[in-house]
Design a protein around this motif. Structure first.
Motif, PDB file in Angstrom:
ATOM      1  N   UNK A 172       9.132  -4.053   7.581  1.00  0.00           N
ATOM      2  CA  UNK A 172       9.539  -5.193   6.761  1.00  0.00           C
ATOM      3  C   UNK A 172      10.601  -4.799   5.738  1.00  0.00           C
ATOM      4  N   UNK A 173      11.549  -5.703   5.534  1.00  0.00           N
ATOM      5  CA  UNK A 173      12.577  -5.475   4.526  1.00  0.00           C
ATOM      6  C   UNK A 173      12.057  -5.999   3.196  1.00  0.00           C
ATOM      7  N   UNK A 177       0.476  -2.355   3.523  1.00  0.00           N
ATOM      8  CA  UNK A 177      -0.818  -2.647   4.136  1.00  0.00           C
ATOM      9  C   UNK A 177      -0.792  -4.087   4.636  1.00  0.00           C
ATOM     10  N   UNK A 178      -1.310  -4.311   5.834  1.00  0.00           N
ATOM     11  CA  UNK A 178      -1.398  -5.665   6.368  1.00  0.00           C
ATOM     12  C   UNK A 178      -2.843  -6.143   6.264  1.00  0.00           C
ATOM     13  N   UNK A 179      -3.008  -7.421   5.967  1.00  0.00           N
ATOM     14  CA  UNK A 179      -4.333  -8.013   5.837  1.00  0.00           C
ATOM     15  C   UNK A 179      -4.846  -8.335   7.241  1.00  0.00           C
ATOM     16  N   UNK A 180      -6.072  -7.910   7.498  1.00  0.00           N
ATOM     17  CA  UNK A 180      -6.695  -8.003   8.811  1.00  0.00           C
ATOM     18  C   UNK A 180      -7.734  -9.133   8.821  1.00  0.00           C
ATOM     19  N   UNK A 181      -7.773  -9.860   9.914  1.00  0.00           N
ATOM     20  CA  UNK A 181      -8.841 -10.828  10.151  1.00  0.00           C
ATOM     21  C   UNK A 181      -9.564 -10.382  11.415  1.00  0.00           C
ATOM     22  N   UNK A 182     -10.816  -9.992  11.226  1.00  0.00           N
ATOM     23  CA  UNK A 182     -11.615  -9.513  12.357  1.00  0.00           C
ATOM     24  C   UNK A 182     -12.337 -10.691  12.980  1.00  0.00           C
ATOM     25  N   UNK A 195      -3.577  -9.317  12.506  1.00  0.00           N
ATOM     26  CA  UNK A 195      -2.982  -8.832  11.260  1.00  0.00           C
ATOM     27  C   UNK A 195      -1.923  -9.825  10.810  1.00  0.00           C
ATOM     28  N   UNK A 196      -1.864 -10.033   9.501  1.00  0.00           N
ATOM     29  CA  UNK A 196      -0.854 -10.904   8.911  1.00  0.00           C
ATOM     30  C   UNK A 196       0.393 -10.061   8.648  1.00  0.00           C
ATOM     31  N   UNK A 197       1.380 -10.180   9.524  1.00  0.00           N
ATOM     32  CA  UNK A 197       2.620  -9.408   9.368  1.00  0.00           C
ATOM     33  C   UNK A 197       3.628 -10.126   8.477  1.00  0.00           C
ATOM     34  N   UNK A 198       3.393 -11.404   8.193  1.00  0.00           N
ATOM     35  CA  UNK A 198       4.317 -12.166   7.361  1.00  0.00           C
ATOM     36  C   UNK A 198       4.113 -11.889   5.879  1.00  0.00           C
ATOM     37  N   UNK A 199       2.885 -11.533   5.487  1.00  0.00           N
ATOM     38  CA  UNK A 199       2.591 -11.360   4.059  1.00  0.00           C
ATOM     39  C   UNK A 199       1.834 -10.055   3.800  1.00  0.00           C
ATOM     40  N   UNK A 200       2.519  -8.908   3.912  1.00  0.00           N
ATOM     41  CA  UNK A 200       1.851  -7.623   3.655  1.00  0.00           C
ATOM     42  C   UNK A 200       1.590  -7.415   2.159  1.00  0.00           C
ATOM     43  N   UNK A 247       3.480  -9.873  -0.544  1.00  0.00           N
ATOM     44  CA  UNK A 247       4.837 -10.385  -0.398  1.00  0.00           C
ATOM     45  C   UNK A 247       4.915 -11.264   0.837  1.00  0.00           C
ATOM     46  N   UNK A 248       5.476 -12.462   0.680  1.00  0.00           N
ATOM     47  CA  UNK A 248       5.777 -13.290   1.841  1.00  0.00           C
ATOM     48  C   UNK A 248       7.212 -12.954   2.229  1.00  0.00           C
ATOM     49  N   UNK A 249       7.361 -12.357   3.386  1.00  0.00           N
ATOM     50  CA  UNK A 249       8.666 -11.882   3.828  1.00  0.00           C
ATOM     51  C   UNK A 249       9.601 -13.048   4.141  1.00  0.00           C
TER      52      UNK A 249
END
Length: 132
Positions: A64-65, A85-90, A97-102, A115-117
């Motif tokens: 991510x930039x 770190x990415x937020x995980x939903x099991x 994983x939420x890759x948009x908002x690490x 951060x919301x990319x």
């Protein structure tokens, strides 16, 4: 909260996580020996915790930039010292994983923010797989 968690470095949120304005301090509690899963746990309410993971083992091309205003808010001197770190939903059938908002943590200042990319192509629910 466990005694071990109380001995961990406290991470201060530069900006509160969306929906959780009262939670300003967290610790990262390692959940497995490999260091792949962590609980991002609130100091104010230890029952509030987010399952997080470093993205590299699951998404090796994820880079991510990080915008300059985020670096300034984290008081970052060296972008190479950032922990992503990415937020995980099991889920029952899959884990995402939420890759948009690490969550970005500066290892030196111990300041963090979610951060919301600006790259809208990043998924909120990317299926996690790991090649062994």
């Amino acid at each position: 909260m466990t005694d071990a968690a109380l001995d961990m470095p406290i991470i201060d949120m530069a900006v509160p996580m969306p929906g959780f304005p009262a939670h300003q301090q967290f610790v990262l509690v390692r959940l497995n020996d490999e260091g792949l899963l962590y609980a991002f746990t609130s100091i104010q309410d230890p029952d509030l915790r987010f399952l997080v993971a470093p993205p590299e083992p699951f998404f090796p091309d994820y880079a991510p930039e990080i915008e300059n205003d985020v670096l300034a808010a984290l008081n970052t001197k060296d972008p190479d010292r950032l922990l992503v770190m990415v937020v995980i939903t099991a889920g029952v059938n899959e884990t995402t994983a939420n890759l948009l908002a690490p969550i970005i943590v500066d290892r030196d200042s111990r300041r963090a923010m979610q951060v919301v990319l600006t790259d809208g192509n990043m998924p909120v629910r990317a299926v996690m797989r790991r090649d062994y």
